[in-house]
Enzyme design. Structure first.
Site, mmCIF file in Angstrom:
data_model
loop_
_atom_site.group_PDB
_atom_site.id
_atom_site.type_symbol
_atom_site.label_atom_id
_atom_site.label_comp_id
_atom_site.label_asym_id
_atom_site.label_seq_id
_atom_site.Cartn_x
_atom_site.Cartn_y
_atom_site.Cartn_z
ATOM 1 N N LYS A 133 134.243 25.379 -11.120
ATOM 2 C CA LYS A 133 134.209 25.111 -9.673
ATOM 3 C C LYS A 133 135.114 23.932 -9.305
ATOM 4 C CE LYS A 133 130.204 26.937 -8.499
ATOM 5 N NZ LYS A 133 128.762 27.036 -8.335
ATOM 6 N N LYS B 52 116.917 41.952 19.931
ATOM 7 C CA LYS B 52 116.049 41.987 18.755
ATOM 8 C C LYS B 52 116.090 43.372 18.096
ATOM 9 C CE LYS B 52 111.312 41.312 17.403
ATOM 10 N NZ LYS B 52 109.940 41.296 17.862
ATOM 11 N N ASN C 119 118.304 29.511 3.338
ATOM 12 C CA ASN C 119 117.878 29.248 1.953
ATOM 13 C C ASN C 119 116.935 28.048 1.945
ATOM 14 O OD1 ASN C 119 119.511 26.748 1.686
ATOM 15 N ND2 ASN C 119 121.191 28.195 1.967
HETATM 16 O O1 C5P Z 1 130.268 28.142 -4.796
HETATM 17 P P1 C5P Z 1 129.054 27.292 -4.657
HETATM 18 O O2 C5P Z 1 128.228 27.608 -3.441
HETATM 19 O O3 C5P Z 1 128.201 27.189 -5.886
HETATM 20 O O4 C5P Z 1 129.673 25.836 -4.472
HETATM 21 C C1 C5P Z 1 128.901 24.722 -4.180
HETATM 22 C C2 C5P Z 1 129.722 23.678 -3.491
HETATM 23 O O5 C5P Z 1 130.572 24.265 -2.524
HETATM 24 C C3 C5P Z 1 128.863 22.707 -2.726
HETATM 25 O O6 C5P Z 1 129.548 21.484 -2.713
HETATM 26 C C4 C5P Z 1 128.792 23.357 -1.355
HETATM 27 O O7 C5P Z 1 128.468 22.413 -0.350
HETATM 28 C C5 C5P Z 1 130.185 23.906 -1.208
HETATM 29 N N1 C5P Z 1 130.288 25.131 -0.389
HETATM 30 C C6 C5P Z 1 130.951 25.097 0.811
HETATM 31 N N2 C5P Z 1 131.117 26.232 1.562
HETATM 32 C C7 C5P Z 1 130.643 27.411 1.124
HETATM 33 C C8 C5P Z 1 129.964 27.485 -0.112
HETATM 34 C C9 C5P Z 1 129.802 26.324 -0.845
HETATM 35 O O8 C5P Z 1 131.386 24.010 1.241
HETATM 36 N N3 C5P Z 1 130.810 28.503 1.851
#
Ligand code: C5P
Length: 431
Positions: free
Chosen positions: A352, A300, A221
């Site tokens: 969250k 690949k 990303n």
């Molecule tokens: O669920 P979302 O991705 O929006 O949540 C964001 C928060 O969760 C951020 O603090 C991100 O670093 C953490 N995160 C994580 N592991 C994941 C997905 C998100 O630690 N697999």
């Protein structure tokens, strides 16, 4: 074997009397096995000649951005990419100001903007110039931009003054480069071992993760890592021990920060759980890929003439921050997460905060122009759980630089930590 063996060091020299020591520095770096190329500002050539440095390094010395002959050899962008380390010694007050403000009006300042190299400088100037609030501001800004400042040392100065402003000795600079630590800090902009976060260990995740599809392709990303790196720099400035678990980004490690490089979410997960258990606080700033390929191809993936589509099977990655938040109470640090949203910011952030079991969440609206991913500015809504209230604590920041926002987040984190300590029966004094 010297750690500098084969290191490509671009030595920038600016106009200070200490420039005469740069010749010895170039020699020592060569002796340690580094490849050295030199760039001099106009003023530096009044103190020492390019010919001296050319003789010592065996390489043509670059002095001008607009030199067609030199550009026809290794152009300034190539030179910027060539360097592993950009070392500026001496760094004058004027050069520090120009670097701190992102100028690109000569070769050295242009190289700074164009390069991803590790950045190290050894300031040298009159003690009053070093102490001046403008120079101190610039030093702070440079440190938060990822520059490692070596010194200056205090002592007798060429101008007859006594105080901080002497360039470190070439031997000390080489040692500091070798151990990757600053030496002889004489000023106020250094990591602050007695700051408000002294004695605390803070672990962070930052940047994107990279999930392989085959040996040459991956899912990722746009996360630049800037916010996480700004937080790490701020925590180190406040005196914390900082461990930064970083996905692939092109940012320099902030001074005093221990960096652990990872690529995939699973690697980040393992490093986070290993380090979180002896941390006081954990900040999940990484943009972790939610899914990874179920079975990355060993070879690949080939384009097929007989198929117009390709289906990839993805599986869910572990939620790193939720796993840290779920650690047993005795091992669990204070947990701070991020929420990047495009609508209903507060509602999703609150959800969250509760669902992942976090102590605090930093929410920002990434649909607004100039904020969030890759940007240098951000505004955020901070929400934190209050054990004795049904609604979370709340603070909306103004639009700030990521460094200012990092300082604000750290300030709230320290408040939450001391509130937690005050309510923890194990840390209270017995009457
Ligand atoms: O669920 P979302 O991705 O929006 O949540 C964001 C928060 O969760 C951020 O603090 C991100 O670093 C953490 N995160 C994580 N592991 C994941 C997905 C998100 O630690 N697999």
């Amino acid at each position: 074997m010297s750690p500098l063996l084969g290191q490509r060091i671009l030595l920038g020299i600016s106009a200070g009397i200490a420039a005469y020591k740069s010749a010895h520095l170039a020699r020592l770096l060569k002796k340690a096995g580094a490849e050295v190329r030199v760039v001099m500002t106009d003023g530096a050539q009044a103190f020492i000649t390019p010919l001296t440095l050319q003789a010592l390094t065996g390489e043509a010395v670059r002095t001008s951005l607009l030199d067609p002959e030199a550009e026809a050899g290794m152009g300034h962008i190539e030179l910027a990419r060539w360097a592993d380390t950009l070392l500026v010694a001496p760094a004058t007050a004027d050069l520090m100001a120009r670097l701190a403000h992102g100028h690109a009006d000569d070769l050295l300042t242009t190289l700074n903007l164009a390069s991803d190299a590790r950045r190290v400088m050894a300031p040298a100037m009159n003690q009053a110039m070093w102490r001046h609030p403008a120079t101190q501001r610039n030093a702070e800004r440079l440190a938060s931009d990822g520059w490692q400042l070596l010194g200056p040392a205090a002592g007798d100065q060429a101008c007859g003054d006594v105080g901080p402003g002497r360039m470190l000795e070439p031997e000390e600079i080489v040692t500091a480069l070798t151990v990757g630590e600053s030496a002889g800090q004489g000023g106020d902009a250094s990591a602050n071992a007695s700051g408000p976060a002294a004695g605390l260990t803070i672990t962070l995740t930052a940047g994107p993760t990279r999930e392989p599809l085959d040996p040459v392709r991956y899912l990722t990303n746009h996360s630049s890592g800037k916010m996480g790196y700004a937080l790490a720099a701020s925590a180190a400035r406040l005196g914390a021990r900082v461990r930064l678990i970083s996905g692939p980004v092109s940012l320099a490690t902030p001074p005093g920060v221990e960096r652990i490089d990872v690529e995939t979410a699973e690697q980040m997960h393992a490093a986070a759980l290993r380090l979180a258990v002896d941390s006081d606080a954990f900040i999940g700033c990484a943009a972790v890929a939610d899914y990874r390929a179920a079975a990355p191809a060993e070879h690949k993936l080939k384009k097929r003439d007989d198929a117009e589509s390709l289906t990839l099977e993805l599986v869910k990655n572990p939620d790193i921050i939720a796993a840290v938040a779920a650690l047993p109470a005795a091992q669990r640090p204070l947990v701070v997460g991020f929420a990047a949203e495009t609508q209903d910011l507060e509602h999703y952030a609150q959800d969250k905060l509760t669902r992942k079991g976090l102590d605090m969440i930093v929410a920002n609206d990434v649909s607004l122009a100039g904020q969030g991913f890759g940007a240098d500015h951000n505004a955020a809504l901070l929400l934190w759980r209050r054990p004795d209230a049904t609604t979370p604590g709340r603070h909306q920041t103004a639009t700030l630089t990521k460094t200012e926002l990092a300082d604000t987040i750290l300030h709230h984190l320290l408040e939450r930590l001391s509130a937690r300590q005050a309510s923890d029966p194990h840390t209270q004094d017995t009457p």
